[in-house]
Design an enzyme around this catalytic site. Structure first.
Site, PDB file in Angstrom:
ATOM      1  N   THR A 146      52.407  59.058  97.019  1.00 21.61           N
ATOM      2  CA  THR A 146      51.041  58.697  97.412  1.00 21.61           C
ATOM      3  C   THR A 146      50.761  59.071  98.865  1.00 21.61           C
ATOM      4  O   THR A 146      49.849  58.542  99.481  1.00 21.61           O
ATOM      5  CB  THR A 146      50.799  57.186  97.221  1.00 21.61           C
ATOM      6  OG1 THR A 146      51.801  56.480  97.967  1.00 21.61           O
ATOM      7  CG2 THR A 146      50.847  56.782  95.762  1.00 21.61           C
TER       8      THR A 146
ATOM      9  N   LYS B 258      39.371  50.429 100.062  1.00 19.44           N
ATOM     10  CA  LYS B 258      40.280  50.991  99.064  1.00 19.44           C
ATOM     11  C   LYS B 258      41.282  49.925  98.611  1.00 19.44           C
ATOM     12  O   LYS B 258      41.743  49.137  99.418  1.00 19.44           O
ATOM     13  CB  LYS B 258      41.031  52.180  99.664  1.00 19.44           C
ATOM     14  CG  LYS B 258      40.095  53.275 100.156  1.00 19.44           C
ATOM     15  CD  LYS B 258      40.834  54.307 100.995  1.00 19.44           C
ATOM     16  CE  LYS B 258      41.310  53.763 102.316  1.00 19.44           C
ATOM     17  NZ  LYS B 258      41.886  54.791 103.206  1.00 19.44           N
TER      18      LYS B 258
ATOM     19  N   GLY C  24      49.087  60.626 101.705  1.00 12.51           N
ATOM     20  CA  GLY C  24      47.806  61.300 101.895  1.00 12.51           C
ATOM     21  C   GLY C  24      46.681  60.849 100.974  1.00 12.51           C
ATOM     22  O   GLY C  24      45.603  61.439 100.990  1.00 12.51           O
ATOM     23  N   THR C  25      46.905  59.793 100.194  1.00 16.74           N
ATOM     24  CA  THR C  25      45.828  59.347  99.279  1.00 16.74           C
ATOM     25  C   THR C  25      44.559  58.952 100.039  1.00 16.74           C
ATOM     26  O   THR C  25      43.455  59.303  99.627  1.00 16.74           O
ATOM     27  CB  THR C  25      46.262  58.148  98.405  1.00 16.74           C
ATOM     28  OG1 THR C  25      46.871  57.162  99.247  1.00 16.74           O
ATOM     29  CG2 THR C  25      47.217  58.541  97.309  1.00 16.74           C
ATOM     30  N   GLY C  26      44.756  58.206 101.135  1.00 15.37           N
ATOM     31  CA  GLY C  26      43.588  57.716 101.879  1.00 15.37           C
ATOM     32  C   GLY C  26      42.782  58.864 102.480  1.00 15.37           C
ATOM     33  O   GLY C  26      41.552  58.892 102.397  1.00 15.37           O
ATOM     34  N   CYS C  27      43.486  59.825 103.083  1.00 11.39           N
ATOM     35  CA  CYS C  27      42.820  60.974 103.707  1.00 11.39           C
ATOM     36  C   CYS C  27      42.063  61.771 102.640  1.00 11.39           C
ATOM     37  O   CYS C  27      40.899  62.149 102.830  1.00 11.39           O
ATOM     38  CB  CYS C  27      43.834  61.899 104.375  1.00 11.39           C
ATOM     39  SG  CYS C  27      44.883  61.088 105.592  1.00 11.39           S
TER      40      CYS C  27
HETATM   41  N1  ADP Z   1      49.269  54.352  92.662  1.00  8.07           N
HETATM   42  C1  ADP Z   1      47.996  54.726  92.649  1.00  8.07           C
HETATM   43  N2  ADP Z   1      47.399  55.094  91.491  1.00  8.07           N
HETATM   44  C2  ADP Z   1      46.100  55.479  91.468  1.00  8.07           C
HETATM   45  N3  ADP Z   1      45.304  55.508  92.563  1.00  8.07           N
HETATM   46  C3  ADP Z   1      45.840  55.148  93.736  1.00  8.07           C
HETATM   47  C4  ADP Z   1      47.198  54.743  93.857  1.00  8.07           C
HETATM   48  N4  ADP Z   1      47.447  54.430  95.153  1.00  8.07           N
HETATM   49  C5  ADP Z   1      46.279  54.630  95.820  1.00  8.07           C
HETATM   50  N5  ADP Z   1      45.308  55.047  94.972  1.00  8.07           N
HETATM   51  C6  ADP Z   1      43.916  55.364  95.327  1.00  8.07           C
HETATM   52  O1  ADP Z   1      43.956  56.180  96.467  1.00  8.07           O
HETATM   53  C7  ADP Z   1      42.951  55.814  97.405  1.00  8.07           C
HETATM   54  C8  ADP Z   1      43.600  55.399  98.718  1.00  8.07           C
HETATM   55  O2  ADP Z   1      44.237  54.187  98.516  1.00  8.07           O
HETATM   56  P1  ADP Z   1      44.980  53.225  99.549  1.00  8.07           P
HETATM   57  O3  ADP Z   1      46.436  53.267  99.225  1.00  8.07           O
HETATM   58  O4  ADP Z   1      44.335  51.889  99.464  1.00  8.07           O
HETATM   59  O5  ADP Z   1      44.680  53.851 100.962  1.00  8.07           O
HETATM   60  P2  ADP Z   1      45.611  54.472 102.083  1.00  8.07           P
HETATM   61  O6  ADP Z   1      46.216  55.721 101.518  1.00  8.07           O
HETATM   62  O7  ADP Z   1      44.671  54.734 103.215  1.00  8.07           O
HETATM   63  O8  ADP Z   1      46.634  53.428 102.421  1.00  8.07           O
HETATM   64  C9  ADP Z   1      42.141  54.710  96.725  1.00  8.07           C
HETATM   65  O9  ADP Z   1      41.031  55.240  96.071  1.00  8.07           O
HETATM   66  C10 ADP Z   1      43.120  54.118  95.754  1.00  8.07           C
HETATM   67  O10 ADP Z   1      42.427  53.501  94.700  1.00  8.07           O
HETATM   68  C1  MP5 Z   2      48.148  63.081 110.679  1.00 10.46           C
HETATM   69  C2  MP5 Z   2      48.054  61.973 109.695  1.00 10.46           C
HETATM   70  N1  MP5 Z   2      46.868  61.384 109.462  1.00 10.46           N
HETATM   71  C3  MP5 Z   2      46.770  60.359 108.569  1.00 10.46           C
HETATM   72  C4  MP5 Z   2      47.867  59.914 107.876  1.00 10.46           C
HETATM   73  C5  MP5 Z   2      47.748  58.758 106.897  1.00 10.46           C
HETATM   74  O1  MP5 Z   2      47.947  59.153 105.585  1.00 10.46           O
HETATM   75  P1  MP5 Z   2      47.500  58.312 104.287  1.00 10.46           P
HETATM   76  O2  MP5 Z   2      46.328  59.032 103.700  1.00 10.46           O
HETATM   77  O3  MP5 Z   2      48.689  58.349 103.379  1.00 10.46           O
HETATM   78  O4  MP5 Z   2      47.139  56.923 104.726  1.00 10.46           O
HETATM   79  C6  MP5 Z   2      49.103  60.568 108.117  1.00 10.46           C
HETATM   80  N2  MP5 Z   2      50.229  60.180 107.473  1.00 10.46           N
HETATM   81  N3  MP5 Z   2      49.164  61.578 109.039  1.00 10.46           N
END
Ligand code: ADP
Ligand code: MP5
Length: 265
Positions: free
Chosen positions: A209, A177, A211-214
């Site tokens: 943002t 990501k 929870g975006t990754g989850c």
């Molecule tokens: N500001 C943003 N605008 C649009 N998409 C986003 C943004 N931030 C994250 N994403 C998308 O959300 C997903 C998770 O991104 P990321 O931030 O790399 O992971 P995590 O939440 O695990 O740290 C990816 O598909 C990324 O492209």
């Molecule tokens: C219980 C739990 N699991 C995972 C995440 C990571 O969240 P994110 O999707 O923002 O990286 C979180 N904040 N809490």
């Protein structure tokens, strides 16, 4: 006729604030019309301001939850999120093998956005050794990929090099990501052992943002449960997260959750 009911299991931590972890996974499964089930590894006291407490469950409690789901409700796909400790990783890996689960999406959750650790430092090696070889899909963000490969990732070329390393460590499909990259354009990449595929999107200027990754990994899991290919699954997940970040709910006074209602297939 109702048609086929697709089922997915998430093995992850609970986020009391409802934006990440188990809650994000179940909401995403539901929005994509997949029946969601859960095995909770740890309870977190968490909101948009940060993590106020982490309470891991016993290995036995997690084993019981997984067994209860497995013997009666056979999931079509399984996702793992916060696993926290080496013992929990070993248990989950053992269960995945025991039940011969193949569509396994491993989101190698390490730290919450505010910096709270969701994986113990000494558990990284267990994640590499036990979970990567079982991962049909691995969905690291850039800092997680750096830790798992022990390399610095600054350029797109380095992201690809890291994806190759992760593939060599036993992952079938690496989805890296790009949220932590730089610039207005955001690039998520998929490596299938032969080729790279890229999904580009506009970086939305927002602090919401959480929870975006989850959510992104849960959308991939839901699509795999329905029998979609990895390419189709990432495609839907990318569109799901884009609108979920575009149309955030503006709740809480910190880093708010994404909108799990925004996407419609
Ligand atoms: N500001 C943003 N605008 C649009 N998409 C986003 C943004 N931030 C994250 N994403 C998308 O959300 C997903 C998770 O991104 P990321 O931030 O790399 O992971 P995590 O939440 O695990 O740290 C990816 O598909 C990324 O492209
Ligand atoms: C219980 C739990 N699991 C995972 C995440 C990571 O969240 P994110 O999707 O923002 O990286 C979180 N904040 N809490």
């Amino acid at each position: 006729m109702r048609g086929m009911v697709y089922k997915a299991l998430t093995i992850a931590g609970s986020d009391s604030g409802g934006g990440a972890g188990i809650q994000a996974d179940l909401k995403t499964f539901h929005q994509l019309r997949v029946f969601g089930m859960s095995a909770i590894t740890a309870v977190t006291a968490q909101n948009t301001l940060g993590v106020q407490g982490v309470y891991p469950l016993s290995v036995e409690a997690v084993e019981r939850q997984i067994d209860s789901v497995a013997v009666d409700l056979s999931p079509h796909a399984v996702k793992t999120g916060m696993l926290f400790s080496q013992e929990m990783i070993e248990l989950v890996a053992h269960k995945i093998k025991q039940y011969k689960w193949m569509s396994v999406v491993v989101d190698p959750v390490m730290i919450a956005k505010g910096g709270a650790p969701l994986l113990k430092q000494e558990a990284v090696e267990a994640l590499q050794r036990h979970m990567l070889p079982l991962a049909y899909v691995l969905t690291p963000n850039i800092p997680e990929a750096e830790v798992l490969t022990n390399m610095r990732i600054e350029t797109l070329e380095q992201r690809k090099e890291a994806a190759k390393k992760l593939h060599d460590m036993g992952v079938r499909y690496v989805v890296m990501k790009g949220g932590h990259g730089e610039g207005n354009e955001l690039v998520d990449i998929l490596y299938d052992g032969e080729q790279f595929y890229e999904w580009k999107s506009k970086r939305i200027d927002t602090k919401h943002t959480h929870g975006t990754g989850c959510t992104f990994a849960a959308a991939i899991t839901a699509q795999l449960a329905k029998g979609k290919t990895i390419y189709e699954a990432v495609d839907v997940a990318k569109r799901f997260i884009q609108v979920a970040v575009e149309q955030t709910l503006q709740i809480g006074s910190g880093h708010g959750p994404t909108n799990h209602w925004a996407f419609h297939e």
